[in-house]
Enzyme design. Sequence first.
Site, PDB file in Angstrom:
ATOM      1  N   LYS A 116       0.898  -1.139   0.082  1.00 62.64           N
ATOM      2  CA  LYS A 116       0.103  -0.042  -0.169  1.00 62.64           C
ATOM      3  C   LYS A 116       1.094   1.277  -0.030  1.00 62.64           C
ATOM      4  O   LYS A 116       0.737   2.391  -0.680  1.00 62.64           O
ATOM      5  CB  LYS A 116      -0.883   0.115   1.162  1.00 62.64           C
ATOM      6  CG  LYS A 116      -2.135  -1.267   1.196  1.00 62.64           C
ATOM      7  CD  LYS A 116      -2.714  -1.259   2.617  1.00 62.64           C
ATOM      8  CE  LYS A 116      -3.718  -2.398   2.207  1.00 62.64           C
ATOM      9  NZ  LYS A 116      -3.089  -3.640   2.316  1.00 62.64           N
ATOM     10  N   GLU A 186      -1.733   6.180   8.327  1.00 64.37           N
ATOM     11  CA  GLU A 186      -2.057   7.425   7.242  1.00 64.37           C
ATOM     12  C   GLU A 186      -3.248   8.085   8.380  1.00 64.37           C
ATOM     13  O   GLU A 186      -3.749   7.481   9.272  1.00 64.37           O
ATOM     14  CB  GLU A 186      -2.858   6.849   6.102  1.00 64.37           C
ATOM     15  CG  GLU A 186      -3.849   5.777   6.089  1.00 64.37           C
ATOM     16  CD  GLU A 186      -4.269   5.238   5.128  1.00 64.37           C
ATOM     17  OE1 GLU A 186      -5.622   4.922   5.016  1.00 64.37           O
ATOM     18  OE2 GLU A 186      -3.689   5.192   4.218  1.00 64.37           O
ATOM     19  N   HIS A 221     -13.101  -2.851  10.484  1.00 61.35           N
ATOM     20  CA  HIS A 221     -12.465  -2.711   9.577  1.00 61.35           C
ATOM     21  C   HIS A 221     -12.626  -3.577   8.111  1.00 61.35           C
ATOM     22  O   HIS A 221     -11.882  -3.554   7.384  1.00 61.35           O
ATOM     23  CB  HIS A 221     -10.806  -2.020   9.461  1.00 61.35           C
ATOM     24  CG  HIS A 221     -10.572  -1.138  10.542  1.00 61.35           C
ATOM     25  ND1 HIS A 221     -11.153   0.124  10.469  1.00 61.35           N
ATOM     26  CD2 HIS A 221     -10.155  -1.190  11.729  1.00 61.35           C
ATOM     27  CE1 HIS A 221     -10.711   0.805  11.568  1.00 61.35           C
ATOM     28  NE2 HIS A 221     -10.150  -0.003  12.340  1.00 61.35           N
ATOM     29  N   GLU A 261      -9.872   0.969  -4.470  1.00 59.17           N
ATOM     30  CA  GLU A 261     -10.557   1.268  -3.398  1.00 59.17           C
ATOM     31  C   GLU A 261     -10.324   2.879  -3.065  1.00 59.17           C
ATOM     32  O   GLU A 261      -9.008   3.263  -2.958  1.00 59.17           O
ATOM     33  CB  GLU A 261     -10.181   0.582  -2.103  1.00 59.17           C
ATOM     34  CG  GLU A 261     -10.537  -1.020  -2.269  1.00 59.17           C
ATOM     35  CD  GLU A 261     -10.532  -1.827  -1.023  1.00 59.17           C
ATOM     36  OE1 GLU A 261     -10.265  -1.229   0.113  1.00 59.17           O
ATOM     37  OE2 GLU A 261     -10.936  -2.905  -1.174  1.00 59.17           O
ATOM     38  N   GLU A 273      -6.046   2.148  -1.771  1.00 54.00           N
ATOM     39  CA  GLU A 273      -5.140   1.088  -2.423  1.00 54.00           C
ATOM     40  C   GLU A 273      -5.716   0.512  -3.520  1.00 54.00           C
ATOM     41  O   GLU A 273      -6.971   0.556  -4.062  1.00 54.00           O
ATOM     42  CB  GLU A 273      -5.029   0.055  -1.142  1.00 54.00           C
ATOM     43  CG  GLU A 273      -6.512  -0.646  -0.822  1.00 54.00           C
ATOM     44  CD  GLU A 273      -6.170  -1.653   0.149  1.00 54.00           C
ATOM     45  OE1 GLU A 273      -5.750  -2.668   0.078  1.00 54.00           O
ATOM     46  OE2 GLU A 273      -6.764  -1.485   1.412  1.00 54.00           O
ATOM     47  N   ASN A 275      -6.138  -3.349  -4.810  1.00 60.02           N
ATOM     48  CA  ASN A 275      -6.395  -4.738  -4.582  1.00 60.02           C
ATOM     49  C   ASN A 275      -6.091  -5.446  -5.842  1.00 60.02           C
ATOM     50  O   ASN A 275      -6.856  -5.586  -6.878  1.00 60.02           O
ATOM     51  CB  ASN A 275      -7.646  -5.521  -3.796  1.00 60.02           C
ATOM     52  CG  ASN A 275      -7.611  -4.864  -2.353  1.00 60.02           C
ATOM     53  OD1 ASN A 275      -6.714  -5.165  -1.706  1.00 60.02           O
ATOM     54  ND2 ASN A 275      -8.665  -4.145  -2.068  1.00 60.02           N
ATOM     55  N   ARG A 277      -6.548  -8.447  -7.307  1.00 62.62           N
ATOM     56  CA  ARG A 277      -7.210  -9.590  -7.265  1.00 62.62           C
ATOM     57  C   ARG A 277      -8.593  -9.394  -7.194  1.00 62.62           C
ATOM     58  O   ARG A 277      -9.084  -8.384  -7.251  1.00 62.62           O
ATOM     59  CB  ARG A 277      -6.825 -10.494  -5.950  1.00 62.62           C
ATOM     60  CG  ARG A 277      -7.176  -9.658  -4.574  1.00 62.62           C
ATOM     61  CD  ARG A 277      -6.895 -10.271  -3.271  1.00 62.62           C
ATOM     62  NE  ARG A 277      -7.248  -9.513  -2.090  1.00 62.62           N
ATOM     63  CZ  ARG A 277      -8.130  -9.121  -1.523  1.00 62.62           C
ATOM     64  NH1 ARG A 277      -9.306  -9.595  -2.054  1.00 62.62           N
ATOM     65  NH2 ARG A 277      -8.037  -8.368  -0.414  1.00 62.62           N
TER      66      ARG A 277
END
Length: 620
Positions: A116, A186, A221, A261, A273, A275, A277
């Site tokens: 990330k 972050e 989360h 995202e 980020e 992903n 996949r």
Amino acid sequence: MISRVLVANRGEIACRVFRTCGELGIRTVAVYSDADENALHARVTDAAVRLPGAAPSDTYLRGELIVKAALNAGADAVHPGYGFLSENADFARAVLDAGLVWIGPPPEAIEAMASKTRAKELMGLASLTDAKDVTEDDLPVLVKAAAGGGGRGMRVVRRLGDLEGELAAARAEAQSAFGDGQVFIEPYVEGGRHVEVQILADTHGTVWPLGTRDCSLQRRHQKVIEEAPAPGLTSELTDSLYAMAVRAARTVGYVGAGTVEFLVADGKAHFLEMNTRLQVEHPVTEAVFGIDLVALQIRIAEGAALDGSPPLPSGHAIEARLYAEDPANGWTPQTGTLHRLTVPGIRLDTGYEDGDTIGVHYDPMLAKAVAHAPTRAEALRKLAGALERATIHGPVTNRDLLVRSLRHPEFTSGRMDTGFYDRHLGELTTPAPDPYGPLAAALADAQGRSRFGGWRNLPSQPQTKRYLMDGTEHEVRYHHTRLGLTADGVRVLHTAADRVVLEVDGVRRNFDVARYGDEVYVNTTALKALPRFPDPTAQQEPGSLLAPMPGTVVRVAEGLAEGSVVRAGEPLIWLEAMKMEHKISAPVSGTLSALHATPGQQVEPGTLLAVVQDNEPPSP
């Protein structure tokens, strides 16, 4: 053309990929740990290969064993699923080096986006990696694992003094879940919405942005309810999200299915980020666009080209993740036998069948329930109704929470954000058991047994049975008569071992009853039949802290010892189960009179970990 695919994953993920492979005429290979020897994904495949290893949770992370399994089983391709090694560039390279087809993005793209911190750099953003760089003005901040996802290795920090401890906990959890303990820091955006864009790219330069998804309802989360399209976004914001998602894909030469995202707040999108996949929530995109993303992944891996533009979307889709967990008790994972699981009228992706065991080694998700309808309101109603009518016999689940969430006015109006459960968990988990459940259970039990000698010619004492329902004991009284079973306050219209019909206040009500030992299920109400004569020795000392699940004690609060003074709610012991850490906190303020837990200790549910003696004198 691909003829045999090994899926480097387990459970629902593997079963989902196997289903599409079967429809395409492709044979399949499963891999399984010792803990998964009898798992559904190992039963429904054409071939299965055992992955040896002492720790079942680690076996699916051993890429060299999975590549060897693929070669030994005659597979010509590997699908990574959407977890474990799916975002591991070294594994992708190993698959390709072995001469197998990799049904995923190029290793270089995984490498660029799997971290990330690196992904943020590619998108022109920055993140912190050192606690000393964080000041009071930066709070609150979010500690996140640089690799992996699913909420593991993630902590919100609101006090500077907590940062070092949360960093250590996040590193340990990330190392356990992903084999990589790197974390970063972050800013934490309060009240934001989690919005993502599904992308699909081929080897010929075409990139499809396949709509938006809202995944704001989360616990720890980790997503709980997802939907497509994300409600309430302006066309300008949607176009901006599409543009950033396509740019991210093109920046790294992406191929296959992926997800970009964002956190959306105040009409602005903040990149989180990418992903690299397929995502757990991909079925809602499939429903809206009328496509099979796994089939498209396979065709892209075979070299097929996408059309110039994606198909047009239609309607709205919502997915709810059904977990074996107790939301009212810190989202504690549950284990045991899943006696029955049926959800009528909608798509259900699951890795379990009736009679399967829910173990401690893996994520507690039982299934994904997906509804599609012309409008969002209709999709919500359809999914909530299906879950409400579902038959789920076994460990405690989040089913009632899901139904109430889907009907909550904040959610139905589309005003939710990632803090939804922080605000509403109490009202969403308030018990609402059926008061007639114990009576129906008792009448069904009585009907299922011999009634020889049960009724009396003269009035006699009523029969009694006791049940535990939502932690409260209920005593039921009923009578055997010449005409059958009767009970005060209702008319008994029908009794059988599996079904009872009562008339309550002039309304006929049906109760389906199932019993497994002392576990009794009446419609959606779970009961425990209590013995007629309770064991007087089965009592726990007040203030006892018991292990809520099987797991491993990973740490004990620093300096904690017998005689320590603790505060109510203070974390004392941490257990690891299902790849997540779970805090065991002091139930009251008082003195620690016993401490049995030690780091590394394996515990079973009900194991006594410690005892806190309440220092408050009893009320007169």
